[in-house]
Design an enzyme around this catalytic site. Structure first.
Site, PDB file in Angstrom:
ATOM      1  CE1 TYR A 144      -3.615   2.606   0.668  1.00  0.00           C
ATOM      2  CE2 TYR A 144      -2.303   3.305   2.551  1.00  0.00           C
ATOM      3  CZ  TYR A 144      -3.363   3.518   1.682  1.00  0.00           C
ATOM      4  OH  TYR A 144      -4.143   4.634   1.824  1.00  0.00           O
ATOM      5  CG  ASP A 239       5.981   3.856   0.618  1.00  0.00           C
ATOM      6  OD1 ASP A 239       6.302   4.654   1.525  1.00  0.00           O
ATOM      7  OD2 ASP A 239       4.795   3.600   0.319  1.00  0.00           O
ATOM      8  CE  LYS A 267       1.546   5.158   8.234  1.00  0.00           C
ATOM      9  NZ  LYS A 267       1.522   4.329   7.079  1.00  0.00           N
TER      10      LYS A 267
HETATM   11  C1  LIG Z   1       0.742   4.739   5.717  1.00  0.00           C
HETATM   12  C2  LIG Z   1       1.435   4.486   4.435  1.00  0.00           C
HETATM   13  C3  LIG Z   1       1.275   5.320   3.329  1.00  0.00           C
HETATM   14  C4  LIG Z   1       0.274   6.433   3.288  1.00  0.00           C
HETATM   15  O1  LIG Z   1       0.530   7.432   4.212  1.00  0.00           O
HETATM   16  P1  LIG Z   1      -0.657   8.423   4.641  1.00  0.00           P
HETATM   17  O2  LIG Z   1       0.016   9.405   5.545  1.00  0.00           O
HETATM   18  O3  LIG Z   1      -1.675   7.573   5.312  1.00  0.00           O
HETATM   19  O4  LIG Z   1      -1.171   9.046   3.402  1.00  0.00           O
HETATM   20  C5  LIG Z   1       2.071   5.094   2.218  1.00  0.00           C
HETATM   21  N1  LIG Z   1       2.944   4.074   2.194  1.00  0.00           N
HETATM   22  C6  LIG Z   1       3.107   3.238   3.231  1.00  0.00           C
HETATM   23  C7  LIG Z   1       4.118   2.148   3.141  1.00  0.00           C
HETATM   24  C8  LIG Z   1       2.342   3.403   4.382  1.00  0.00           C
HETATM   25  O5  LIG Z   1       2.483   2.532   5.388  1.00  0.00           O
END
Ligand SMILES: *Cc1c(COP(=O)(O)O)cnc(C)c1O
Length: 431
Positions: A144, A239, A267
């Site tokens: 994701y 990511d 995060k």
């Molecule tokens: C949480 C997450 C996202 C999206 O981040 P948001 O701040 O919720 O838009 C993208 N990539 C990864 C790997 C994530 O865990």
């Protein structure tokens, strides 16, 4: 345990907010109940509006790596707030956080702040496309990367490599520009590059998947992506929104000792405030506006409060790198204890863990990709989740999420969690 106030609050919220929540997984749909409304959080604990206390293993889905209400982070936020909440003009804290990230992550020369992980990955793939002049993006099933149109794409059915959209409202045309491959499948990766290599703008991956439950990369898998992207002139986007500053100070890249062309963050770098960032090789980042032709902007980007929180949290981690060994030990303890209890009552589980990210899968086969993750007994997970909650342990309300361990979890928290797990498994045996 009484949840009456949360239940009423959810009914009220549903009148004014779609589904009663501002992010879908919070609705507790897959565990068959209603969300808890949280009043406050401190250290490893969260408290709902009914007055229940829980050991929190969600940690706001990752950011609260130091626990809730860390004094240095709160102090920095309070101090920054006194000077104003937003300027829409540069402030020194932006450069400070950017410098920290560049100093810590070797392959990041320059970094742009945005407001969420979604924005970071969306911008990163636009940049990859702008830099290479190609359209095709490769992503992996079960990973994701936020909810931008280009990334809400899943594997098509059958043997066809091409894909289909995973949300209503995304034009099917977007799927034509995204190739979705199974995670950890070296052959599929090589085939994709053999067939389409010259068309591939970039490859985006969770270096340790956390959004299908925790799934680590096989030995050599990330290295292979690094090799192929270099060979074909494609941009390797790692990511690290979830894994960055969690799996090591320099994230999964540091843990596995690899370099990316673009890295996305979120995060933890916001310390609990809304932040994202994408950075990488200078040559690529120079394509971003105002220097280059790839447009990307943000009214609240680099917000002083968010920068203050991020700087404080990252600075604390820079000065306390022993935290990484400590959370890893806590993870080892939980993993071992969970496996022991499951063996004792003969409940088939698999525990996947990298450092402070862990998933308990209710299955008797190894979980290495989305297909094997999908074989889990989600009904059993539902019962497990609710039994753990009643025992004061707050887990992510889905089989396909990680449990996050923080610096604030104490030995007592872990023992209590292990006991709750054993009791829960014993009950599951009789269900
Ligand atoms: C949480 C997450 C996202 C999206 O981040 P948001 O701040 O919720 O838009 C993208 N990539 C990864 C790997 C994530 O865990």
């Amino acid at each position: 345990m009484i949840f009456a106030k949360s239940k009423a609050a959810f009914d009220e919220a549903k009148k004014y907010i779609p589904g009663g929540v501002n992010s879908p997984v919070r609705a507790f749909k897959s565990v068959g109940t209603h969300p808890l409304f949280i009043e406050r959080a401190e250290g490893s604990r969260i408290y709902d509006i009914d007055g229940n206390e829980y050991i929190d293993f969600v940690g706001s889905w990752g950011p609260m790596f130091l626990g809730h209400g860390k004094a240095c982070v709160l102090d920095a936020v309070r101090k920054a707030a006194d000077n104003g909440l937003s300027f829409g003009a540069p402030c020194l804290k932006e450069t400070e956080l950017a410098k920290r990230i560049c100093d810590i992550v070797p392959c990041v020369d320059v970094v742009r702040m945005v407001n969420s992980g979604t924005e970071a990955t969306m911008s990163a793939i636009r940049l990859a496309r702008g830099f290479t002049g190609r359209d095709l993006i490769v992503k992996f099933e079960g990973c994701y990367h936020g909810h931008s149109d280009s990334l809400l794409i899943k594997a098509g059915s059958g043997a066809a490599t091409f894909s289909t959209v995973s949300s209503a409202g995304v034009p099917e045309d977007f799927a034509r520009h995204t190739l979705v491959l199974p995670y950890n499948d070296l052959d599929a990766l090589s085939d994709a590059f053999e067939n389409y290599g010259d068309m591939i703008a970039g490859v985006i991956i969770e270096p340790v998947a956390g959004n299908m439950g925790v799934v680590p990369p096989k030995d050599g898998y990330l290295q292979k992506i690094r090799e192929l992207t270099s060979e074909y002139g494609s941009v390797f986007i790692v990511d690290e929104v979830m894994t960055g500053f969690r799996l090591s100070l320099s994230g999964a890249l540091g843990l596995f000792n690899i370099d990316a062309d673009i890295v996305t963050f979120g995060k933890i770098i916001g310390g609990g405030m809304p932040v994202g960032a994408y950075g990488g090789r200078r040559e690529i980042m120079e394509f971003v506006s105002p220097q280059g032709p790839v447009y990307q902007a943000g009214t609240l980007s680099g917000n002083p409060i968010a920068m203050a929180a991020g700087n404080a949290q990252i600075e604390y981690l820079q000065n306390h790198t022993e935290i990484y060994d400590e959370v890893n030990k806590k993870g080892e303890y939980l993993e071992a204890d969970f496996l022991k209890s499951a063996a004792k009552y003969d409940i088939p589980i698999r525990v996947n863990r990298v450092g402070s990210m862990l998933s308990v899968f209710f299955t008797d086969t190894d979980v290495t990709d989305f297909k094997t993750a999908s074989r889990c007994d989600t009904e059993r997970f539902k019962t497990y989740f609710n039994l753990m909650l009643e025992r004061g342990v707050y887990l992510a309300p889905s089989q396909f999420e990680a449990l996050f361990i923080s610096d604030a979890h104490t030995d007592e928290d872990l023992e209590k969690t292990a006991r709750a797990f054993e009791e829960t498994i014993k009950i599951l045996k009789d269900c």
